[in-house]
Enzyme design. Structure first.
Site, PDB file in Angstrom:
ATOM      1  N   ALA A  93       0.863  -1.191   0.000  1.00  0.00           N
ATOM      2  CA  ALA A  93       0.000   0.000   0.000  1.00  0.00           C
ATOM      3  C   ALA A  93       0.893   1.231   0.000  1.00  0.00           C
ATOM      4  O   ALA A  93       2.030   1.185   0.489  1.00  0.00           O
ATOM      5  CB  ALA A  93      -0.911   0.014   1.219  1.00  0.00           C
ATOM      6  N   GLU A 113      -5.299  -4.895  -8.705  1.00  0.00           N
ATOM      7  CA  GLU A 113      -5.181  -5.054  -7.243  1.00  0.00           C
ATOM      8  C   GLU A 113      -6.559  -5.011  -6.581  1.00  0.00           C
ATOM      9  O   GLU A 113      -6.849  -5.790  -5.670  1.00  0.00           O
ATOM     10  CB  GLU A 113      -4.289  -3.954  -6.669  1.00  0.00           C
ATOM     11  CG  GLU A 113      -2.828  -4.131  -7.044  1.00  0.00           C
ATOM     12  CD  GLU A 113      -1.947  -2.971  -6.651  1.00  0.00           C
ATOM     13  OE1 GLU A 113      -0.732  -3.165  -6.600  1.00  0.00           O
ATOM     14  OE2 GLU A 113      -2.463  -1.866  -6.396  1.00  0.00           O
ATOM     15  N   LYS A 131       4.147   4.305   5.697  1.00  0.00           N
ATOM     16  CA  LYS A 131       2.816   4.262   5.060  1.00  0.00           C
ATOM     17  C   LYS A 131       1.673   4.341   6.067  1.00  0.00           C
ATOM     18  O   LYS A 131       0.520   4.406   5.687  1.00  0.00           O
ATOM     19  CB  LYS A 131       2.658   2.960   4.263  1.00  0.00           C
ATOM     20  CG  LYS A 131       3.857   2.555   3.424  1.00  0.00           C
ATOM     21  CD  LYS A 131       4.105   3.541   2.308  1.00  0.00           C
ATOM     22  CE  LYS A 131       5.243   3.133   1.399  1.00  0.00           C
ATOM     23  NZ  LYS A 131       4.952   1.986   0.575  1.00  0.00           N
TER      24      LYS A 131
HETATM   25  O1  LIG Z   1      -0.308  -0.145  -5.103  1.00  0.00           O
HETATM   26  C1  LIG Z   1       0.747  -0.600  -5.478  1.00  0.00           C
HETATM   27  C2  LIG Z   1       1.095  -0.781  -6.903  1.00  0.00           C
HETATM   28  O2  LIG Z   1       0.093  -0.288  -7.738  1.00  0.00           O
HETATM   29  C3  LIG Z   1       1.765  -1.043  -4.485  1.00  0.00           C
HETATM   30  O3  LIG Z   1       1.236  -2.041  -3.696  1.00  0.00           O
HETATM   31  C4  LIG Z   1       2.149   0.165  -3.681  1.00  0.00           C
HETATM   32  O4  LIG Z   1       2.688   1.133  -4.567  1.00  0.00           O
HETATM   33  C5  LIG Z   1       3.147  -0.152  -2.580  1.00  0.00           C
HETATM   34  O5  LIG Z   1       4.375  -0.498  -3.100  1.00  0.00           O
HETATM   35  P1  LIG Z   1       5.673  -0.668  -2.207  1.00  0.00           P
HETATM   36  O6  LIG Z   1       5.506  -1.936  -1.437  1.00  0.00           O
HETATM   37  O7  LIG Z   1       6.795  -0.707  -3.208  1.00  0.00           O
HETATM   38  O8  LIG Z   1       5.784   0.533  -1.312  1.00  0.00           O
END
Ligand SMILES: O=C(CO)[C@H](O)[C@H](O)COP(=O)(O)O
Length: 253
Positions: A93, A113, A131
């Protein structure tokens, strides 16, 4: 010798391992695998459960990246048309708020997703501590990812600009290619930074954006996440659950 991970990578790994240990049980046979840089740790942990348990499992991918992860890990790849109902999906996320609403789509995979998130009995997100926030848009600066049909891109930008509280919206450009990012579905992505007032009600904002002509999917995931796992710098994991329960699993001694 095992590679030494940076603090951010270690916290992604911690979140992923904890979520897999909690939610991917031997009886789970249909598993959705999300996208991003945290998800490889999810796959590593599932592989570590061993060939006996993985032999009769099927894994579904949210895009090219997770398809490659599944195949290269020697796991069986399946399709949503064959398996429309999944036991569990685990994904990354970009930001998660206090009510488990998420911004997703930093990797431009949010349509697939969302399909695999909704298909799952349990949808879980994993991320590092950056996050974890109270209000969407606090930590993730690029804005809300909006997948749009290429033909409608210019009119979407005009329609966004005509909203009562308009966002700052830009077409997402590719880094190592001239031109825009093209999703696994052949569409473009617009990133839209909305005023705080709009971000306070992600459900209403999602509905507003979804109604605009040409919008294929919006990277706001509302009311879908059952639990979010955040790896912390001190080795602990913060778990936010549907219903508002927040707990922290202490770092291993
Ligand atoms: O939504 C997404 C892709 O569309 C990913 O899950 C999101 O960007 C998180 O990525 P990361 O684990 O590299 O921080």
């Amino acid at each position: 010798m095992a590679a030494v991970l940076s603090p951010i990578e270690a916290s992604k790994q911690l979140a992923a391992y904890t979520a897999v240990d909690t939610h991917v049980l031997p009886e789970h046979k249909l598993i959705g695998i999300g996208s991003g840089s945290t998800v490889p740790y999810v796959v590593d942990r599932i592989v570590a459960q061993g060939p006996a348990v993985n032999r009769d499992r099927v894994f579904l991918a949210t895009g090219f990246q997770s398809q490659q992860l599944i195949v290269h890990a020697g796991l069986r790849l399946g399709d949503i048309e064959q398996f429309p109902e999944l036991d569990v999906t685990i994904d990354g996320a970009d930001e998660v708020d206090a009510d488990l609403n998420c911004i997703k789509g930093g990797g431009a995979c949010h349509l697939r997703e969302k399909v695999l998130a909704e298909a799952a009995k349990t949808f879980v997100v994993v991320a590092d501590y950056r996050k974890n926030s109270q209000l969407l848009g606090t930590n993730y600066a690029p804005g809300v990812p909006i997948e749009v049909s290429p033909f409608a891109m210019t009119s979407l930008l005009r329609n966004l600009a005509a909203l009562p509280l308009p966002p700052v919206a830009v077409l997402r450009m590719a880094r190592a290619k001239a031109g825009p990012v093209v999703t696994d579905n052949g569409n473009f992505v617009v990133d839209a930074v909305f005023p705080d007032g709009e971000m306070r009600d992600p459900v209403a904002l999602l509905h507003k954006i979804k109604l605009l002509t040409g919008v294929v999917e919006v990277g706001l995931f509302c009311g879908i996440v059952k639990a979010a796992y955040f790896g912390n710098q001190d080795g602990s994991v913060t778990v936010k659950k549907e219903g508002g329960e927040v707990s922290t699993i202490a770092a291993a001694p």
